[in-house]
Design an enzyme around this catalytic site. Sequence first.
Site, short mmCIF file in Angstrom:
data_model
loop_
_atom_site.label_atom_id
_atom_site.label_comp_id
_atom_site.label_asym_id
_atom_site.label_seq_id
_atom_site.Cartn_x
_atom_site.Cartn_y
_atom_site.Cartn_z
N GLY A 1 -26.96 -23.51 -41.56
CA GLY A 1 -26.99 -24.74 -42.33
C GLY A 1 -28.40 -25.10 -42.76
O GLY A 1 -29.21 -25.54 -41.93
N GLY A 2 -28.68 -24.93 -44.04
CA GLY A 2 -30.01 -25.21 -44.55
C GLY A 2 -30.14 -26.58 -45.17
O GLY A 2 -31.06 -26.82 -45.97
N GLY A 3 -29.25 -27.49 -44.81
CA GLY A 3 -29.28 -28.84 -45.37
C GLY A 3 -30.35 -29.71 -44.74
O GLY A 3 -31.22 -29.23 -43.99
N GLY B 1 -30.40 -29.75 -40.93
CA GLY B 1 -30.88 -28.45 -40.47
C GLY B 1 -32.38 -28.30 -40.61
O GLY B 1 -33.08 -27.94 -39.66
N ARG B 2 -32.89 -28.57 -41.82
CA ARG B 2 -34.33 -28.41 -42.06
C ARG B 2 -35.15 -29.53 -41.42
O ARG B 2 -36.21 -29.29 -40.87
CB ARG B 2 -34.62 -28.39 -43.57
CG ARG B 2 -33.96 -27.27 -44.33
CD ARG B 2 -34.55 -27.10 -45.73
NE ARG B 2 -34.72 -28.33 -46.48
CZ ARG B 2 -33.77 -28.98 -47.14
NH1 ARG B 2 -32.53 -28.50 -47.14
NH2 ARG B 2 -34.02 -30.10 -47.82
N GLY B 3 -34.61 -30.78 -41.54
CA GLY B 3 -35.42 -31.92 -41.18
C GLY B 3 -35.31 -32.36 -39.73
O GLY B 3 -36.12 -33.18 -39.28
N LYS C 1 -23.23 -43.06 -28.66
CA LYS C 1 -23.80 -42.83 -29.99
C LYS C 1 -22.74 -42.99 -31.08
O LYS C 1 -22.93 -43.71 -32.07
CB LYS C 1 -24.43 -41.44 -30.03
CG LYS C 1 -25.18 -41.15 -31.34
CD LYS C 1 -24.34 -40.36 -32.30
CE LYS C 1 -25.08 -40.15 -33.62
NZ LYS C 1 -24.33 -39.33 -34.57
#
Length: 388
Positions: free
Chosen positions: A9-11, A14-16, A215
């Site tokens: 998952g590069g969303g 995922g990235r942040g 949560k």
Amino acid sequence: MGLKAVHFGGGNIGRGFVAEKLCLAGYKVVFVDVMDSIIEQLQNASSYTVTEIGGEGEKVNTISNYSAINSKTHEAEVIDEIATADLVTCAVGPNILKFIAPVIGKAIDKRTATKPIAVIACENAIGATDTLAGFIKESKNTPQDRLSSINERARFANSAIDRIVPGQDPDAGLNVKIESFYEWVVDKTPFAEHGHPEVSAIKWVDNLVPYIERKLFTVNTSHAAAAYYGHARGKHTIHEALEDKEINGYVHECLAETSALIVSKHGISAAEQKAYVEKIIARISNPYLKDVVERVGRAPLRKLSRKERFIGPAAELAVSGGKVDALLGAVEQAFGFLDVEGDDESAELSRILKSTGAKEVVEKVCGLEESHPLFYQIVPIVEKVQRA
């Protein structure tokens, strides 16, 4: 050889969030995705930035220790990377877990390392890693004669993640803006004698359920309630919605009901839960996040489902005779989140409401049986929305 994590998952999450914390912990991160555009951007860029936004200002982290593979076209490479990795994570959405399971299953079966790989799904869903593990262990993904020894090659740990990713600037590219606060809690019990992976951002616990439910029934309930009430009243952001005293009151009433459940079920003190509620309201009210209500409210079908942020706590409270009025008010607003541009689920919900009787809607969308004490409290809400 250094530490390596494979992340599906590069969303933005995922990235942040996941990759950011793994890279800062010394891991090389291998991104895996099927989206050509995101993989090509990652392959062509030597770094990207994560800007953490908080009341104290902004902090920028540069992320550079990564590579990227398109699993649609280079599955063998993904298998090889997982076969020699220390950790597999994902942030793809609960509905996509079944699609990433086959390649993970093949890779786990190929492993020869003495220490099992850690598999941690980072999704907004209860028991997401268990769900992923179930798909991986299906006969089409793992040879059945290898199931009895799969724990020698992989250990599966559920997690709870909490970090708000607001809408991004249109020209942001790979760069991500994200709130500075985060919580990443993972069950350490599956790792037993092998020990859990060393990731400083993770809080390792023996019992994850209280963290997950606190949560989900506080952060997610309040965020979505503010979004749906805000959408109905023409507010643009969550900050604007919570500036409205009535909406703020409705959200606090929802959390009073979920807090009653959390306190009684998990032994968290009322004072601790109240402080947590106020911290969460302050977080989601942050004007610098510029969190658009339509973004937060998207996917209403998932958010109205049986184990999610409204029906989940309301169902438990209804069984014990607890108060659910405010949660039902939020449910009504969620059922009114229809035909929102760019959100397929809101269009599908609209279609369902137009073509299906109220009882069937409650069964289909909310996952409740007619015998459940909450069922006939939701039926008139659906009928009201259908008449509107």
